[in-house]
Motif scaffolding. Structure first.
Motif, PDB file in Angstrom:
ATOM      1  N   MET A   1       0.853  -1.176   0.000  1.00 55.13           N
ATOM      2  CA  MET A   1       0.000   0.000   0.000  1.00 55.13           C
ATOM      3  C   MET A   1       0.896   1.234   0.000  1.00 55.13           C
ATOM      4  O   MET A   1       1.906   1.273   0.685  1.00 55.13           O
ATOM      5  N   GLU A   2       0.511   2.214  -0.772  1.00 58.58           N
ATOM      6  CA  GLU A   2       1.289   3.441  -0.876  1.00 58.58           C
ATOM      7  C   GLU A   2       0.874   4.447   0.194  1.00 58.58           C
ATOM      8  O   GLU A   2      -0.234   4.399   0.724  1.00 58.58           O
ATOM      9  N   GLU A   3       1.788   5.370   0.455  1.00 55.41           N
ATOM     10  CA  GLU A   3       1.558   6.375   1.489  1.00 55.41           C
ATOM     11  C   GLU A   3       0.277   7.167   1.248  1.00 55.41           C
ATOM     12  O   GLU A   3      -0.483   7.433   2.187  1.00 55.41           O
ATOM     13  N   THR A   4       0.004   7.546   0.005  1.00 54.95           N
ATOM     14  CA  THR A   4      -1.201   8.334  -0.277  1.00 54.95           C
ATOM     15  C   THR A   4      -2.472   7.564   0.065  1.00 54.95           C
ATOM     16  O   THR A   4      -3.439   8.139   0.561  1.00 54.95           O
ATOM     17  N   GLN A   5      -2.474   6.250  -0.175  1.00 60.91           N
ATOM     18  CA  GLN A   5      -3.636   5.429   0.168  1.00 60.91           C
ATOM     19  C   GLN A   5      -3.809   5.341   1.681  1.00 60.91           C
ATOM     20  O   GLN A   5      -4.931   5.373   2.184  1.00 60.91           O
ATOM     21  N   VAL A   6      -2.699   5.220   2.402  1.00 64.71           N
ATOM     22  CA  VAL A   6      -2.758   5.147   3.864  1.00 64.71           C
ATOM     23  C   VAL A   6      -3.297   6.459   4.427  1.00 64.71           C
ATOM     24  O   VAL A   6      -4.159   6.458   5.308  1.00 64.71           O
ATOM     25  N   VAL A   7      -2.801   7.574   3.897  1.00 62.48           N
ATOM     26  CA  VAL A   7      -3.264   8.885   4.364  1.00 62.48           C
ATOM     27  C   VAL A   7      -4.757   9.040   4.099  1.00 62.48           C
ATOM     28  O   VAL A   7      -5.511   9.507   4.957  1.00 62.48           O
ATOM     29  N   ARG A   8      -5.207   8.609   2.921  1.00 63.10           N
ATOM     30  CA  ARG A   8      -6.631   8.698   2.584  1.00 63.10           C
ATOM     31  C   ARG A   8      -7.470   7.862   3.551  1.00 63.10           C
ATOM     32  O   ARG A   8      -8.526   8.291   4.033  1.00 63.10           O
ATOM     33  N   ALA A   9      -6.996   6.660   3.871  1.00 60.21           N
ATOM     34  CA  ALA A   9      -7.731   5.775   4.785  1.00 60.21           C
ATOM     35  C   ALA A   9      -7.773   6.362   6.189  1.00 60.21           C
ATOM     36  O   ALA A   9      -8.828   6.389   6.833  1.00 60.21           O
ATOM     37  N   LEU A  10      -6.633   6.842   6.663  1.00 68.43           N
ATOM     38  CA  LEU A  10      -6.602   7.411   8.016  1.00 68.43           C
ATOM     39  C   LEU A  10      -7.411   8.691   8.107  1.00 68.43           C
ATOM     40  O   LEU A  10      -8.056   8.956   9.133  1.00 68.43           O
ATOM     41  N   THR A  11      -7.410   9.472   7.037  1.00 64.41           N
ATOM     42  CA  THR A  11      -8.224  10.691   7.012  1.00 64.41           C
ATOM     43  C   THR A  11      -9.700  10.339   7.103  1.00 64.41           C
ATOM     44  O   THR A  11     -10.468  10.985   7.821  1.00 64.41           O
ATOM     45  N   ALA A  12     -10.095   9.300   6.384  1.00 61.76           N
ATOM     46  CA  ALA A  12     -11.503   8.871   6.424  1.00 61.76           C
ATOM     47  C   ALA A  12     -11.893   8.438   7.826  1.00 61.76           C
ATOM     48  O   ALA A  12     -12.975   8.773   8.316  1.00 61.76           O
ATOM     49  N   LEU A  13     -11.020   7.719   8.499  1.00 58.31           N
ATOM     50  CA  LEU A  13     -11.336   7.227   9.844  1.00 58.31           C
ATOM     51  C   LEU A  13     -11.198   8.293  10.918  1.00 58.31           C
ATOM     52  O   LEU A  13     -11.612   8.084  12.055  1.00 58.31           O
ATOM     53  N   ALA A  14     -10.631   9.439  10.563  1.00 58.77           N
ATOM     54  CA  ALA A  14     -10.437  10.511  11.547  1.00 58.77           C
ATOM     55  C   ALA A  14     -11.741  11.210  11.909  1.00 58.77           C
ATOM     56  O   ALA A  14     -11.781  11.985  12.863  1.00 58.77           O
ATOM     57  N   HIS A  15     -12.795  10.948  11.187  1.00 61.77           N
ATOM     58  CA  HIS A  15     -14.099  11.538  11.507  1.00 61.77           C
ATOM     59  C   HIS A  15     -14.849  10.574  12.426  1.00 61.77           C
ATOM     60  O   HIS A  15     -14.965   9.386  12.112  1.00 61.77           O
ATOM     61  N   PRO A  16     -15.378  11.072  13.546  1.00 66.80           N
ATOM     62  CA  PRO A  16     -16.021  10.168  14.517  1.00 66.80           C
ATOM     63  C   PRO A  16     -17.153   9.318  13.937  1.00 66.80           C
ATOM     64  O   PRO A  16     -17.239   8.132  14.242  1.00 66.80           O
ATOM     65  N   LEU A  17     -17.998   9.899  13.100  1.00 69.29           N
ATOM     66  CA  LEU A  17     -19.109   9.115  12.557  1.00 69.29           C
ATOM     67  C   LEU A  17     -18.602   8.051  11.584  1.00 69.29           C
ATOM     68  O   LEU A  17     -19.065   6.909  11.602  1.00 69.29           O
ATOM     69  N   ARG A  18     -17.629   8.399  10.757  1.00 66.57           N
ATOM     70  CA  ARG A  18     -17.094   7.393   9.825  1.00 66.57           C
ATOM     71  C   ARG A  18     -16.417   6.266  10.589  1.00 66.57           C
ATOM     72  O   ARG A  18     -16.499   5.104  10.187  1.00 66.57           O
ATOM     73  N   SER A  50     -25.220   8.502   3.987  1.00 67.75           N
ATOM     74  CA  SER A  50     -24.845   8.330   2.587  1.00 67.75           C
ATOM     75  C   SER A  50     -23.546   9.069   2.263  1.00 67.75           C
ATOM     76  O   SER A  50     -22.653   8.529   1.597  1.00 67.75           O
ATOM     77  N   PHE A  51     -23.426  10.293   2.746  1.00 67.87           N
ATOM     78  CA  PHE A  51     -22.213  11.079   2.521  1.00 67.87           C
ATOM     79  C   PHE A  51     -20.995  10.376   3.117  1.00 67.87           C
ATOM     80  O   PHE A  51     -19.955  10.246   2.470  1.00 67.87           O
ATOM     81  N   HIS A  52     -21.125   9.899   4.341  1.00 65.24           N
ATOM     82  CA  HIS A  52     -19.987   9.281   5.021  1.00 65.24           C
ATOM     83  C   HIS A  52     -19.653   7.905   4.434  1.00 65.24           C
ATOM     84  O   HIS A  52     -18.472   7.539   4.360  1.00 65.24           O
ATOM     85  N   LEU A  53     -20.656   7.160   3.992  1.00 61.49           N
ATOM     86  CA  LEU A  53     -20.388   5.891   3.311  1.00 61.49           C
ATOM     87  C   LEU A  53     -19.611   6.128   2.018  1.00 61.49           C
ATOM     88  O   LEU A  53     -18.680   5.391   1.693  1.00 61.49           O
ATOM     89  N   LYS A  54     -19.988   7.188   1.296  1.00 59.37           N
ATOM     90  CA  LYS A  54     -19.281   7.523   0.057  1.00 59.37           C
ATOM     91  C   LYS A  54     -17.808   7.805   0.347  1.00 59.37           C
ATOM     92  O   LYS A  54     -16.917   7.343  -0.371  1.00 59.37           O
ATOM     93  N   GLU A  55     -17.528   8.516   1.423  1.00 55.56           N
ATOM     94  CA  GLU A  55     -16.143   8.813   1.790  1.00 55.56           C
ATOM     95  C   GLU A  55     -15.379   7.539   2.151  1.00 55.56           C
ATOM     96  O   GLU A  55     -14.217   7.387   1.798  1.00 55.56           O
TER      97      GLU A  55
END
Length: 124
Positions: A1-18, A50-55
């Motif tokens: 996995m590349e760094e950009t993918q990891v950052v994207r995943a961690l950014t997504a999980l950084a929101h409490p609802l997500r 729906s918005f958060h699932l899309k993210e």
């Protein structure tokens, strides 16, 4: 996995609802959940969910599959495991990691060795 993918995943999980949505999907396992069940379980309005699932889908942490007129969402355990593998790839300078579990096992083994040695010395 590349760094950009990891950052994207961690950014997504950084929101409490997500994070809550992802954990609910992990808990559902391979069966997954439909949005209405997630919305009800998490007390979240459908448009917000729906918005958060899309993210989460865009971050590749969640997959969805159409089953008739329903969308079934599932956590991508392969993706989260790849994130964890990336995060721990250089752990302990390439040596076997020492975790609390390992430390407990090491301490137990040392205790057994000491007791054996003491028993041997006492029998002399």
């Amino acid at each position: 996995m590349e760094e950009t993918q990891v950052v994207r995943a961690l950014t997504a999980l950084a929101h409490p609802l997500r994070l809550r949505v992802f954990r609910a999907l992990v808990g559902a396992g391979g069966c997954g959940l439909v949005p209405s069940a997630l919305s009800e379980r998490l007390c979240v309005p459908p448009p917000t969910l729906s918005f958060h699932l899309k993210e989460l889908v865009n971050s590749q942490l969640v997959n969805h599959e159409r089953n008739g007129r329903f969308l079934i969402y599932r956590a991508s355990l392969d993706s989260i495991n790849a994130v964890l593998a990336y995060m721990t790839a250089h752990c302990c300078k390439g040596l076997p990691c020492v975790t609390d579990t390992n430390l407990t096992a090491i301490a137990a083994a040392e205790t057994i060795k000491l007791r054996s040695k003491a028993a041997f010395l006492a029998s002399r």
